[in-house]
Write an enzyme that holds these catalytic residues in place. Structure first.
Site, PDB file in Angstrom:
ATOM      1  N   SER A  10       0.518  -1.206   0.265  1.00 35.55           N
ATOM      2  CA  SER A  10      -0.197  -0.076   0.383  1.00 35.55           C
ATOM      3  C   SER A  10       1.155   1.205   0.502  1.00 35.55           C
ATOM      4  O   SER A  10       0.429   2.181   0.173  1.00 35.55           O
ATOM      5  CB  SER A  10      -0.691   0.034   1.012  1.00 35.55           C
ATOM      6  OG  SER A  10      -0.182   0.177   2.935  1.00 35.55           O
ATOM      7  N   GLY A  11       2.380   1.305   0.975  1.00 38.44           N
ATOM      8  CA  GLY A  11       2.935   2.446   0.130  1.00 38.44           C
ATOM      9  C   GLY A  11       2.980   2.831  -1.114  1.00 38.44           C
ATOM     10  O   GLY A  11       3.088   1.945  -2.013  1.00 38.44           O
ATOM     11  N   CYS A 150      17.894   5.491  -3.031  1.00 35.98           N
ATOM     12  CA  CYS A 150      17.529   6.382  -4.246  1.00 35.98           C
ATOM     13  C   CYS A 150      19.159   6.993  -4.382  1.00 35.98           C
ATOM     14  O   CYS A 150      19.431   7.000  -5.331  1.00 35.98           O
ATOM     15  CB  CYS A 150      16.591   6.715  -4.233  1.00 35.98           C
ATOM     16  SG  CYS A 150      15.814   7.687  -2.439  1.00 35.98           S
ATOM     17  N   ASN A 319      13.005   7.956  -8.091  1.00 35.43           N
ATOM     18  CA  ASN A 319      13.138   8.118  -6.696  1.00 35.43           C
ATOM     19  C   ASN A 319      13.050   6.262  -6.519  1.00 35.43           C
ATOM     20  O   ASN A 319      12.954   5.180  -5.936  1.00 35.43           O
ATOM     21  CB  ASN A 319      13.514   8.844  -5.760  1.00 35.43           C
ATOM     22  CG  ASN A 319      12.577   9.381  -5.489  1.00 35.43           C
ATOM     23  OD1 ASN A 319      11.915  10.292  -6.399  1.00 35.43           O
ATOM     24  ND2 ASN A 319      10.904   9.396  -4.471  1.00 35.43           N
TER      25      ASN A 319
END
Length: 352
Positions: A10-11, A150, A319
């Protein structure tokens, strides 16, 4: 088909993983796990992912993951990954962690940058860490994979031709990093609210960043004689996605910008996701994050500054893709014998 599980679905990074895996011809979404949204359809939290309308987020179960998945991708905070990995490792399921839980080999560095994250020390040495372009051969047999952050991805790719190709040693690298708000995830913090974030350049890590520790640790392990020292300042800017890492390498190097460009082109010739750019080849100076958004590309330029006695290496990437979900799928491709570029050839969205 390679059966893929995603925890933290869900992120933001989890959503990117679903988007990329769903369009991959040889990957199958077999398990979507979470905690806050258990029982909800994925499309409820990621409205753009309509093709997954029947998929529901499930409670995390190690036994179900081992039964249903060939590989599980952890798009979870470092503390959650540290708790999950002991139960998920040791079986037939490959574990790929996108968090910082197992990136730093040194316990001292780990406690410095992740003070609240307790990990199993016996598992640390078992993880293969690094950008896929630089460690691809090791990924083919790795059962535990820790992917760089990232910024660490951008910085390592920007510096690798200098360290491994040109063998420049005893270098001090100062990094100026600027990234969009998606780098902070979905946690509600006042500094990320629109009235404060819009139009801002926020120095959220002006005297150090944990991704710089990753880079320094990677080069210390892979090129112990290079003596690379990395320090970093990081700023939040008013974009949602994308980052630019400006790396300033001190030293009176006997080379010009053309020599640098040739060295970078040679080094990344066989790596299509790293695009070596001429600084002024387009209508906007390159690299620029807006030219890579939505893609798995990292754009790099290296220039020699004779007046300043330094090399300036610039790297831009999305990212959420090359800095997270995209290179996770790269790692899956290498691990399970798929073509490295498979499912990742989407072009950038410009403008975005």
């Amino acid at each position: 088909m390679t059966r893929v599980g995603i925890i933290g679905a869900s992120g933001l990074a989890g959503g990117e993983l679903v988007r990329i895996v769903d369009q991959h011809p040889h990957l199958e979404l077999a398990f979507l796990g979470g905690s806050r949204n258990v029982g909800q359809p994925l499309v409820a939290v990621h409205p753009g992912l309509r093709s997954t309308a029947g998929t529901v987020i499930e409670a995390v179960s190690a036994s179900e993951i081992h039964r249903r998945c060939d590989v599980v991708l952890l798009a979870t905070p470092a503390g959650v990954s540290a708790e999950l990995v002991p139960a998920l490792s040791g079986g037939s399921t490959t574990v790929i962690d996108l968090s910082g839980a197992f990136r730093l080999r040194s316990d001292e560095a780990h406690h410095r940058w992740y003070p609240g994250v307790t990990r199993d020390p016996k598992l640390v040495a078992g993880f293969t860490y690094g950008v896929p372009e630089l460690i691809a051969d090791e990924l083919t047999s790795a059962d535990l994979i820790s992917l760089p952050g990232c910024y660490a991805t951008a910085i390592t790719l920007a510096l690798a031709p200098l360290v491994f190709g040109l063998e420049l040693a005893d270098s001090t690298v100062l990094v100026d990093g600027k990234s969009g708000s998606s780098g902070g995830g979905l946690r509600a913090r006042r500094a990320n609210l629109h009235p404060y974030r819009h139009g801002a350049i926020t120095p959220y890590a002006p005297i150090g960043h944990r991704h710089a520790a990753e880079v320094q640790g990677f080069f210390a392990e892979r090129a112990p004689g290079a003596g690379v020292s990395v320090s970093m300042s990081a700023y939040g800017v008013a974009h949602v996605r994308g980052l630019l890492a400006s790396c300033y390498v001190s030293g009176n190097w006997p080379m010009d910008s053309r020599t640098l460009a040739r060295a970078y082109l040679r080094y990344y010739k066989a790596h299509p996701f790293v695009r070596v750019r001429d600084h002024r080849e387009t209508v906007i100076p390159m690299p620029d994050p807006q030219a890579v958004l939505g893609s798995n590309f990292c754009d790099i330029t290296a220039l020699h500054d004779p007046e300043g006695g330094r090399i300036v290496a610039l790297a831009a990437l999305d990212n959420l893709v090359k800095g997270a979900a995209g290179q996770a799928v790269q790692a899956v491709n290498h691990r399970f014998g798929h073509q490295p570029e498979l499912g990742l050839t989407m072009q950038p969205v410009v403008p975005a």
